[in-house]
Design an enzyme around this catalytic site. Sequence first.
Site, PDB file in Angstrom:
ATOM      1  N   HIS A  77       1.808   4.454  -2.925  1.00  0.00           N
ATOM      2  CA  HIS A  77       1.973   5.910  -2.778  1.00  0.00           C
ATOM      3  C   HIS A  77       3.357   6.345  -3.265  1.00  0.00           C
ATOM      4  O   HIS A  77       3.496   7.334  -3.991  1.00  0.00           O
ATOM      5  CB  HIS A  77       1.839   6.306  -1.307  1.00  0.00           C
ATOM      6  CG  HIS A  77       0.468   6.148  -0.742  1.00  0.00           C
ATOM      7  ND1 HIS A  77      -0.653   6.645  -1.357  1.00  0.00           N
ATOM      8  CD2 HIS A  77       0.040   5.577   0.417  1.00  0.00           C
ATOM      9  CE1 HIS A  77      -1.724   6.374  -0.614  1.00  0.00           C
ATOM     10  NE2 HIS A  77      -1.325   5.728   0.459  1.00  0.00           N
TER      11      HIS A  77
ATOM     12  N   HIS B 249       0.842  -1.202   0.000  1.00  0.00           N
ATOM     13  CA  HIS B 249       0.000   0.000   0.000  1.00  0.00           C
ATOM     14  C   HIS B 249       0.879   1.254   0.000  1.00  0.00           C
ATOM     15  O   HIS B 249       0.683   2.170  -0.809  1.00  0.00           O
ATOM     16  CB  HIS B 249      -0.910  -0.022   1.229  1.00  0.00           C
ATOM     17  CG  HIS B 249      -1.752   1.200   1.396  1.00  0.00           C
ATOM     18  ND1 HIS B 249      -3.099   1.221   1.108  1.00  0.00           N
ATOM     19  CD2 HIS B 249      -1.453   2.453   1.831  1.00  0.00           C
ATOM     20  CE1 HIS B 249      -3.579   2.425   1.348  1.00  0.00           C
ATOM     21  NE2 HIS B 249      -2.602   3.192   1.798  1.00  0.00           N
ATOM     22  N   GLU B 250       1.846   1.278   0.904  1.00  0.00           N
ATOM     23  CA  GLU B 250       2.729   2.445   1.003  1.00  0.00           C
ATOM     24  C   GLU B 250       3.632   2.572  -0.221  1.00  0.00           C
ATOM     25  O   GLU B 250       3.953   3.681  -0.663  1.00  0.00           O
ATOM     26  CB  GLU B 250       3.573   2.360   2.273  1.00  0.00           C
ATOM     27  CG  GLU B 250       2.773   2.326   3.569  1.00  0.00           C
ATOM     28  CD  GLU B 250       1.870   3.535   3.733  1.00  0.00           C
ATOM     29  OE1 GLU B 250       2.200   4.617   3.195  1.00  0.00           O
ATOM     30  OE2 GLU B 250       0.816   3.415   4.384  1.00  0.00           O
TER      31      GLU B 250
ATOM     32  N   ASP C  24      -6.107   8.778   3.109  1.00  0.00           N
ATOM     33  CA  ASP C  24      -5.989   9.011   1.675  1.00  0.00           C
ATOM     34  C   ASP C  24      -7.226   9.714   1.127  1.00  0.00           C
ATOM     35  O   ASP C  24      -7.127  10.603   0.276  1.00  0.00           O
ATOM     36  CB  ASP C  24      -5.776   7.684   0.945  1.00  0.00           C
ATOM     37  CG  ASP C  24      -4.491   6.993   1.380  1.00  0.00           C
ATOM     38  OD1 ASP C  24      -3.550   7.709   1.781  1.00  0.00           O
ATOM     39  OD2 ASP C  24      -4.425   5.754   1.321  1.00  0.00           O
TER      40      ASP C  24
END
Length: 259
Positions: free
Chosen positions: A63, A59-60, A171
């Site tokens: 980004h 997930h990170e 987010d």
Amino acid sequence: MKSLTIGRIQGIDIKLHPSFLLIALWVIYHWGFRQNYGIGGTIYGFVLVLSIFCLVLLHELGHSMMAHEYGLRVRDITLVPFGGIARIEQMPSRPRAEAMISVAGPLVNLAIALLILPMLLMVGLASGNSSLQDFAQFGLGDVSLTGFLFYLLLANLTLAIFNLLPAFPMDGGRILRAGVTPFVGRQGATTVAVAIGVTLGILIGIMGLISGEYLIVVVMAFVILAAFAEGRAVRVQARDGGIERRRFGHGGAPTPATS
């Protein structure tokens, strides 16, 4: 406490916060003793938790890779008991760039969920399950491949949906700010996003208290404090004309516990 660097991906340091040891203790207690699964259950619990935090890392990285596409430097990603934090050196001033960076993380989790779903269906059907209720009853809390896949599916969906809530600094809150910025400016949009984030945090926290889900209360307290911190950082930036260094993260990885 200083975080331990455990690896490096695309020039980004991957770090583990020392408080992560609390997760290890919880796994030993929950899967080894509380559920009476012994050593086998403890190993299963460790593999499950590590897999979930791999999802958090992905997930990170979503980004971070999108930030790289916009020419932004990502200093590091730190995994903590409640999730992960990606530190981006400077947030983009363009709303579109902020929105694209923000949505990249949840989209990664949705994509992984779509990959896991057919595997879960095949394993579940092979085990004699024919409905979603059967899958849940058979999978959750059970030391099995079905349970493992079911947890991973829920973890990905939770990470995506929770992070898309319009609650700053999640987010979804950043996407909201990006959408409002063209109309009221960045500082005004931040004020709106912080207000909505704090309101949702309080409401969800109250629901957690009523239902006895105290982990939700802790996570919402973090969200509220982080929202105020983000708002203060933008005000300082506007006053001093400095560089805004921001963190992308989410409010918590789902805990693989039984109800």
